[in-house]
Motif scaffolding. Structure first.
Motif, PDB file in Angstrom:
ATOM      1  N   VAL A   1      56.671  76.593  50.759  1.00 18.84           N
ATOM      2  CA  VAL A   1      57.346  77.270  51.872  1.00 18.84           C
ATOM      3  C   VAL A   1      58.105  76.260  52.730  1.00 18.84           C
ATOM      4  N   TYR A   2      57.462  75.123  53.017  1.00 22.68           N
ATOM      5  CA  TYR A   2      58.132  74.075  53.782  1.00 22.68           C
ATOM      6  C   TYR A   2      59.205  73.380  52.940  1.00 22.68           C
ATOM      7  N   GLY A   3      58.896  73.112  51.675  1.00 23.68           N
ATOM      8  CA  GLY A   3      59.799  72.342  50.832  1.00 23.68           C
ATOM      9  C   GLY A   3      61.093  73.031  50.499  1.00 23.68           C
ATOM     10  N   LYS A   4      61.134  74.363  50.623  1.00 27.39           N
ATOM     11  CA  LYS A   4      62.364  75.097  50.317  1.00 27.39           C
ATOM     12  C   LYS A   4      63.360  75.089  51.474  1.00 27.39           C
ATOM     13  N   VAL A   5      62.898  74.740  52.682  1.00 34.56           N
ATOM     14  CA  VAL A   5      63.790  74.771  53.855  1.00 34.56           C
ATOM     15  C   VAL A   5      63.685  73.441  54.605  1.00 34.56           C
ATOM     16  N   PRO A   6      63.989  72.319  53.956  1.00 35.44           N
ATOM     17  CA  PRO A   6      63.721  71.013  54.566  1.00 35.44           C
ATOM     18  C   PRO A   6      64.503  70.747  55.841  1.00 35.44           C
ATOM     19  N   MET A   7      65.787  71.090  55.873  1.00 38.36           N
ATOM     20  CA  MET A   7      66.568  70.778  57.077  1.00 38.36           C
ATOM     21  C   MET A   7      66.168  71.672  58.239  1.00 38.36           C
TER      22      MET A   7
ATOM     23  N   ILE B   1      64.673  69.996  61.765  1.00 39.06           N
ATOM     24  CA  ILE B   1      65.242  70.208  63.102  1.00 39.06           C
ATOM     25  C   ILE B   1      64.222  70.869  64.027  1.00 39.06           C
ATOM     26  N   ILE B   2      63.601  71.951  63.544  1.00 44.00           N
ATOM     27  CA  ILE B   2      62.665  72.697  64.378  1.00 44.00           C
ATOM     28  C   ILE B   2      61.461  71.844  64.760  1.00 44.00           C
ATOM     29  N   HIS B   3      60.967  71.027  63.834  1.00 42.47           N
ATOM     30  CA  HIS B   3      59.760  70.259  64.152  1.00 42.47           C
ATOM     31  C   HIS B   3      60.052  69.188  65.202  1.00 42.47           C
ATOM     32  N   TRP B   4      61.254  68.589  65.207  1.00 41.89           N
ATOM     33  CA  TRP B   4      61.582  67.596  66.222  1.00 41.89           C
ATOM     34  C   TRP B   4      61.657  68.231  67.616  1.00 41.89           C
ATOM     35  N   TYR B   5      62.332  69.391  67.713  1.00 42.51           N
ATOM     36  CA  TYR B   5      62.406  70.058  69.013  1.00 42.51           C
ATOM     37  C   TYR B   5      61.019  70.482  69.487  1.00 42.51           C
TER      38      TYR B   5
ATOM     39  N   TYR C   1      46.027  64.134  65.804  1.00 40.11           N
ATOM     40  CA  TYR C   1      45.827  64.836  64.533  1.00 40.11           C
ATOM     41  C   TYR C   1      45.684  66.341  64.747  1.00 40.11           C
ATOM     42  N   LEU C   2      44.990  66.742  65.800  1.00 38.11           N
ATOM     43  CA  LEU C   2      44.826  68.168  66.076  1.00 38.11           C
ATOM     44  C   LEU C   2      46.166  68.816  66.417  1.00 38.11           C
ATOM     45  N   VAL C   3      46.965  68.144  67.241  1.00 38.65           N
ATOM     46  CA  VAL C   3      48.290  68.670  67.581  1.00 38.65           C
ATOM     47  C   VAL C   3      49.147  68.775  66.328  1.00 38.65           C
ATOM     48  N   TRP C   4      49.092  67.750  65.482  1.00 34.37           N
ATOM     49  CA  TRP C   4      49.859  67.759  64.228  1.00 34.37           C
ATOM     50  C   TRP C   4      49.501  68.960  63.351  1.00 34.37           C
ATOM     51  N   LEU C   5      48.217  69.177  63.137  1.00 36.10           N
ATOM     52  CA  LEU C   5      47.795  70.306  62.303  1.00 36.10           C
ATOM     53  C   LEU C   5      48.221  71.635  62.912  1.00 36.10           C
ATOM     54  N   GLY C   6      48.059  71.758  64.227  1.00 31.32           N
ATOM     55  CA  GLY C   6      48.472  72.983  64.896  1.00 31.32           C
ATOM     56  C   GLY C   6      49.965  73.228  64.770  1.00 31.32           C
ATOM     57  N   LEU C   7      50.751  72.167  64.908  1.00 31.33           N
ATOM     58  CA  LEU C   7      52.203  72.300  64.804  1.00 31.33           C
ATOM     59  C   LEU C   7      52.608  72.747  63.404  1.00 31.33           C
ATOM     60  N   VAL C   8      52.066  72.093  62.385  1.00 31.37           N
ATOM     61  CA  VAL C   8      52.427  72.438  61.005  1.00 31.37           C
ATOM     62  C   VAL C   8      52.087  73.895  60.708  1.00 31.37           C
ATOM     63  N   LEU C   9      50.914  74.337  61.127  1.00 31.94           N
ATOM     64  CA  LEU C   9      50.522  75.722  60.894  1.00 31.94           C
ATOM     65  C   LEU C   9      51.413  76.692  61.671  1.00 31.94           C
ATOM     66  N   ALA C  10      51.786  76.311  62.887  1.00 38.62           N
ATOM     67  CA  ALA C  10      52.637  77.184  63.701  1.00 38.62           C
ATOM     68  C   ALA C  10      54.031  77.329  63.102  1.00 38.62           C
TER      69      ALA C  10
ATOM     70  N   TYR D   1      54.724  77.361  59.924  1.00 39.52           N
ATOM     71  CA  TYR D   1      54.694  78.031  58.614  1.00 39.52           C
ATOM     72  C   TYR D   1      55.380  79.393  58.625  1.00 39.52           C
ATOM     73  N   PRO D   2      55.022  80.319  59.538  1.00 43.49           N
ATOM     74  CA  PRO D   2      55.693  81.631  59.501  1.00 43.49           C
ATOM     75  C   PRO D   2      57.190  81.540  59.743  1.00 43.49           C
ATOM     76  N   LEU D   3      57.620  80.603  60.590  1.00 45.22           N
ATOM     77  CA  LEU D   3      59.056  80.433  60.811  1.00 45.22           C
ATOM     78  C   LEU D   3      59.759  79.983  59.531  1.00 45.22           C
ATOM     79  N   CYS D   4      59.157  79.016  58.837  1.00 48.77           N
ATOM     80  CA  CYS D   4      59.755  78.518  57.598  1.00 48.77           C
ATOM     81  C   CYS D   4      59.760  79.593  56.519  1.00 48.77           C
ATOM     82  N   ARG D   5      58.689  80.371  56.442  1.00 45.24           N
ATOM     83  CA  ARG D   5      58.635  81.454  55.453  1.00 45.24           C
ATOM     84  C   ARG D   5      59.696  82.505  55.741  1.00 45.24           C
TER      85      ARG D   5
END
Length: 386
Positions: A298-304, A308-312, A353-362, A364-368
């Motif tokens: 899901v993440y790998g199909k929309v890399p750009m 962008i979204i993860h930096w903001y 690490y906790l913030v990182w995991l939370g961010l990645v999970l958050a 996911y639905p946007l990337c999907r």
């Protein structure tokens, strides 16, 4: 030609890892004052948190070359496909100079400009679009020449002429330029060293056309070969990295010294180690179908979009952290190469690490959602670039 899912899985994995480094950069309390790979001052957890993310940029660049090959092959290397690669490269550089740099600094005056991996990928795609008419073997040989030979440039003195120094930096050297009191440029990813990896990735694209059993075997062999060559050259300790390894205070830190390779710009040993690992991941992911691989795709199909979204998101999280720690808006001052985090603000490594995991999970639905929207609307041409 069907989409090669192992590329999406591998790219998704390194994108998830990449977010850890950027969360650490903006939120970890010692990120500004401590070099995480300086063995004289770092700790093992901080070193390894930074070191594992070294895998991200070279894998991105390598797979950008592989994807470019597959895209051209699908269109029979048509002028339209080559023109798309050229345009995509230009768009990536434009995004780097605008939307992405604003995400770094949140500075409407643009007093800082950082040229990093998106600049390198964009410039590389422009050159690949020009080299695509050549036999694939020649492109791969050129890439290997760059990867194995660019460390020789360390022997060449830097230019003193300002214009020549700037051009030399854009192509070959990491350099900082204080253009004026109100504007600074940091060229962190000079084009040519990273281009070598992209050209090698382009040549390896032909492997992805092979049956999966042959492909997996070839990827394993190449990955193990790269890692074996890394070990031999690193033991010799004379060429391939400007920072030789040395015996440290204990055996574990000596191992850290051995794998502490140079990223800026990427040394030969850095390339061998990181691409060796990436090739093994590609081999392991090839043909795998599990909840984890489907999640990573899901993440790998929309890399750009993810990038962008993860930096903001991380920068907004940094601002929220600063305010929650009792600082005011006046303490968040954008400036030259300054994220705006006041001195003393930050969190320890565990919460990072906790913030990182939370961010990645958050994310996911946007990337999907975006991946599905992009697939459902091929008529919207601009979506091909993001």
């Amino acid at each position: 030609m069907n989409r090669v899912t192992t590329i999406d899985v591998t790219r998704g994995l390194v994108m998830v890892i990449m977010a850890l480094d950027h969360v650490r950069d903006l939120l970890h309390i010692t990120a500004v004052t401590q070099n995480p790979t300086d063995l004289a001052t770092t700790t093992a957890p901080i070193f390894l948190t930074r070191w594992i993310t070294h895998l991200c940029a070279p894998t991105f660049v390598f797979l950008s070359g592989t994807s470019a090959y597959l895209s051209l092959k699908k269109s029979q290397n048509s002028p339209t496909a080559r023109r798309f690669l050229l345009t995509r490269g230009l768009v990536l550089i434009l995004l780097e100079l605008t939307i992405i740099n604003f995400a770094f600094w949140f500075d409407i005056q643009f007093r800082s400009m950082l040229l990093q991996v998106i600049y390198a990928i964009g410039g590389g795609l422009i050159i690949v679009s020009l080299l695509a008419r050549l036999p694939v073997k020649w492109v791969g040989i050129l890439g290997l020449i760059i990867v194995f030979g660019h460390n020789l440039l360390q022997l060449v003195p830097a230019f003193t002429n300002p214009t020549a120094r700037l051009v030399g930096s854009l192509l070959f050297r990491v350099e900082f330029f204080q253009i004026s009191p109100a504007f600074a440029l940091l060229v962190a990813y000079p084009l040519i060293p990273w281009l070598g990896l992209m050209l090698v990735g382009f040549a390896c694209g032909s492997l992805m056309e092979q049956p999966i059993t042959i492909r997996k075997r070839s990827l394993f062999r190449l990955g193990l070969g790269a890692l074996g060559l890394f070990i031999v050259l690193r033991f010799i300790n004379s060429y391939g990295d400007p920072a030789p390894w040395s015996v440290q205070k204990d055996a574990f830190f000596t191992v850290l010294s051995f794998i502490n390779v140079t990223k800026y710009p990427p040394s030969l040993l850095y390339d061998l180690l990181m691409i060796g690992i990436a090739l093994l991941i590609l081999a392991l992911a090839d043909g795998a179908d599990s909840p984890v691989t489907r999640w990573l795709m899901v993440y790998g199909k929309v890399p750009m979009f993810y990038y962008i979204i993860h930096w903001y998101s991380i920068h907004l999280l940094m601002i929220a952290m600063v305010l929650l720690e009792g600082y005011g808006w006046k303490d968040i001052q954008a400036g030259t190469l300054n994220f705006g985090r006041p001195a003393g603000a930050g969190i320890s490594l565990g919460p990072v690490y906790l913030v990182w995991l939370g961010l990645v999970l958050a994310l996911y639905p946007l990337c999907r959602w975006y991946g599905r929207y992009k697939t459902a609307h091929p008529e919207i041409k601009i979506l091909r670039y993001v």
